[in-house]
Design a protein around this motif. Structure first.
Motif, PDB file in Angstrom:
ATOM      1  N   LEU A   2      42.712  -2.652  -2.265  1.00  0.00           N
ATOM      2  CA  LEU A   2      43.432  -3.203  -1.115  1.00  0.00           C
ATOM      3  C   LEU A   2      42.806  -2.710   0.181  1.00  0.00           C
ATOM      4  N   PHE A   3      42.761  -3.601   1.162  1.00  0.00           N
ATOM      5  CA  PHE A   3      42.273  -3.265   2.490  1.00  0.00           C
ATOM      6  C   PHE A   3      43.288  -3.739   3.509  1.00  0.00           C
ATOM      7  N   ALA A   4      43.455  -2.960   4.573  1.00  0.00           N
ATOM      8  CA  ALA A   4      44.228  -3.408   5.733  1.00  0.00           C
ATOM      9  C   ALA A   4      43.230  -3.922   6.760  1.00  0.00           C
ATOM     10  N   ILE A   5      43.509  -5.076   7.310  1.00  0.00           N
ATOM     11  CA  ILE A   5      42.744  -5.597   8.442  1.00  0.00           C
ATOM     12  C   ILE A   5      43.721  -5.584   9.614  1.00  0.00           C
ATOM     13  N   LEU A   6      43.478  -4.669  10.542  1.00  0.00           N
ATOM     14  CA  LEU A   6      44.375  -4.477  11.675  1.00  0.00           C
ATOM     15  C   LEU A   6      43.840  -5.262  12.861  1.00  0.00           C
ATOM     16  N   ALA A   7      44.687  -6.075  13.460  1.00  0.00           N
ATOM     17  CA  ALA A   7      44.282  -6.965  14.549  1.00  0.00           C
ATOM     18  C   ALA A   7      44.687  -6.365  15.891  1.00  0.00           C
ATOM     19  N   TYR A   8      43.693  -6.024  16.701  1.00  0.00           N
ATOM     20  CA  TYR A   8      43.926  -5.485  18.038  1.00  0.00           C
ATOM     21  C   TYR A   8      43.568  -6.542  19.074  1.00  0.00           C
ATOM     22  N   HIS A   9      44.328  -6.560  20.148  1.00  0.00           N
ATOM     23  CA  HIS A   9      44.089  -7.538  21.197  1.00  0.00           C
ATOM     24  C   HIS A   9      44.709  -7.006  22.473  1.00  0.00           C
ATOM     25  N   GLU A  10      44.267  -7.500  23.599  1.00  0.00           N
ATOM     26  CA  GLU A  10      44.945  -7.177  24.853  1.00  0.00           C
ATOM     27  C   GLU A  10      46.202  -8.022  24.915  1.00  0.00           C
ATOM     28  N   GLU A  11      47.345  -7.359  25.003  1.00  0.00           N
ATOM     29  CA  GLU A  11      48.613  -8.100  24.992  1.00  0.00           C
ATOM     30  C   GLU A  11      48.669  -9.169  26.068  1.00  0.00           C
ATOM     31  N   GLY A  12      48.136  -8.861  27.237  1.00  0.00           N
ATOM     32  CA  GLY A  12      48.173  -9.824  28.334  1.00  0.00           C
ATOM     33  C   GLY A  12      47.455 -11.119  27.997  1.00  0.00           C
ATOM     34  N   ALA A  13      46.389 -11.032  27.213  1.00  0.00           N
ATOM     35  CA  ALA A  13      45.662 -12.238  26.814  1.00  0.00           C
ATOM     36  C   ALA A  13      46.520 -13.116  25.911  1.00  0.00           C
ATOM     37  N   ILE A  14      47.348 -12.505  25.094  1.00  0.00           N
ATOM     38  CA  ILE A  14      48.221 -13.259  24.193  1.00  0.00           C
ATOM     39  C   ILE A  14      49.436 -13.787  24.950  1.00  0.00           C
ATOM     40  N   THR A  15      50.068 -12.922  25.743  1.00  0.00           N
ATOM     41  CA  THR A  15      51.288 -13.356  26.444  1.00  0.00           C
ATOM     42  C   THR A  15      51.003 -14.368  27.544  1.00  0.00           C
ATOM     43  N   SER A  16      49.748 -14.455  28.008  1.00  0.00           N
ATOM     44  CA  SER A  16      49.424 -15.440  29.050  1.00  0.00           C
ATOM     45  C   SER A  16      49.103 -16.815  28.468  1.00  0.00           C
ATOM     46  N   MET A  17      49.015 -16.926  27.145  1.00  0.00           N
ATOM     47  CA  MET A  17      48.753 -18.235  26.530  1.00  0.00           C
ATOM     48  C   MET A  17      49.954 -19.151  26.717  1.00  0.00           C
ATOM     49  N   THR A  18      49.666 -20.420  26.879  1.00  0.00           N
ATOM     50  CA  THR A  18      50.751 -21.395  26.867  1.00  0.00           C
ATOM     51  C   THR A  18      51.241 -21.529  25.428  1.00  0.00           C
ATOM     52  N   PRO A  19      52.450 -22.039  25.229  1.00  0.00           N
ATOM     53  CA  PRO A  19      52.915 -22.251  23.856  1.00  0.00           C
ATOM     54  C   PRO A  19      51.954 -23.131  23.051  1.00  0.00           C
ATOM     55  N   GLU A  20      51.344 -24.099  23.705  1.00  0.00           N
ATOM     56  CA  GLU A  20      50.405 -24.983  23.022  1.00  0.00           C
ATOM     57  C   GLU A  20      49.138 -24.232  22.606  1.00  0.00           C
ATOM     58  N   GLU A  21      48.635 -23.360  23.481  1.00  0.00           N
ATOM     59  CA  GLU A  21      47.449 -22.558  23.145  1.00  0.00           C
ATOM     60  C   GLU A  21      47.752 -21.602  22.004  1.00  0.00           C
ATOM     61  N   ASP A  22      48.920 -20.975  22.056  1.00  0.00           N
ATOM     62  CA  ASP A  22      49.322 -20.048  20.996  1.00  0.00           C
ATOM     63  C   ASP A  22      49.480 -20.800  19.669  1.00  0.00           C
ATOM     64  N   ASP A  23      50.117 -21.970  19.707  1.00  0.00           N
ATOM     65  CA  ASP A  23      50.272 -22.774  18.487  1.00  0.00           C
ATOM     66  C   ASP A  23      48.914 -23.168  17.917  1.00  0.00           C
ATOM     67  N   ALA A  24      47.965 -23.521  18.785  1.00  0.00           N
ATOM     68  CA  ALA A  24      46.626 -23.910  18.322  1.00  0.00           C
ATOM     69  C   ALA A  24      45.923 -22.725  17.666  1.00  0.00           C
ATOM     70  N   LEU A  25      46.016 -21.545  18.292  1.00  0.00           N
ATOM     71  CA  LEU A  25      45.407 -20.342  17.712  1.00  0.00           C
ATOM     72  C   LEU A  25      46.032 -20.032  16.360  1.00  0.00           C
ATOM     73  N   MET A  26      47.360 -20.054  16.299  1.00  0.00           N
ATOM     74  CA  MET A  26      48.031 -19.753  15.035  1.00  0.00           C
ATOM     75  C   MET A  26      47.682 -20.796  13.971  1.00  0.00           C
ATOM     76  N   GLY A  27      47.543 -22.048  14.360  1.00  0.00           N
ATOM     77  CA  GLY A  27      47.138 -23.079  13.415  1.00  0.00           C
ATOM     78  C   GLY A  27      45.758 -22.804  12.844  1.00  0.00           C
ATOM     79  N   ASP A  28      44.822 -22.396  13.719  1.00  0.00           N
ATOM     80  CA  ASP A  28      43.475 -22.056  13.264  1.00  0.00           C
ATOM     81  C   ASP A  28      43.502 -20.837  12.338  1.00  0.00           C
ATOM     82  N   LEU A  29      44.309 -19.837  12.706  1.00  0.00           N
ATOM     83  CA  LEU A  29      44.409 -18.653  11.856  1.00  0.00           C
ATOM     84  C   LEU A  29      45.032 -18.995  10.499  1.00  0.00           C
TER      85      LEU A  29
END
Length: 124
Positions: A2-29
């Motif tokens: 088993l491996f953990a893959i920990l996802a780090y990001h600048e919170e501001g980059a995520i919270t500044s996304m529009t709902p549509e941008e966030d939905d698109a990213l989550m769809g790709d993921l």
């Protein structure tokens, strides 16, 4: 293993996304998740709430609860995956696939020496 893959990001980059941008990213993921899970190897995965809602327990005895983690970094831990891989190279490949769609994220890959007494992980 088993491996953990920990996802780090600048919170501001995520919270500044529009709902549509966030939905698109989550769809790709989710497409990457489906691809990784073709062999039923993807375990728990989660997007964590903002660090301002986090608490830390530390200190002797019962310890003391303080607000947040206060890491001196630009990126915060925003999510994680648990994945079963045959090697570290396979875990690195999975993290690279995640990063191809989430290009500004940082992914930490860490083996999990996990066990439950009397139960072999990965075996029925």
């Amino acid at each position: 293993m088993l491996f953990a893959i920990l996802a780090y990001h600048e919170e501001g980059a995520i919270t500044s996304m529009t709902p549509e941008e966030d939905d698109a990213l989550m769809g790709d993921l989710m497409k990457v998740h489906d691809n990784i899970n073709e062999k039923n190897r993807l375990g728990p995965a989660a997007r964590l709430d903002l660090t301002r809602s986090a608490m830390t327990l530390r200190g002797p005895g019962e310890g003391m609860i303080t607000d947040g983690p206060f890491a001196e970094t630009k990126e915060q831990l925003l999510g994680f995956y648990v994945i079963e891989c045959d090697s570290a190279d396979a875990a690195i490949d999975a993290a690279r696939r995640l990063r191809r769609v989430n290009t500004s994220a940082v992914y930490e890959i860490r083996p999990i020496p996990f066990y439950l007494p009397g139960v072999a992980v990965g075996q029925e």
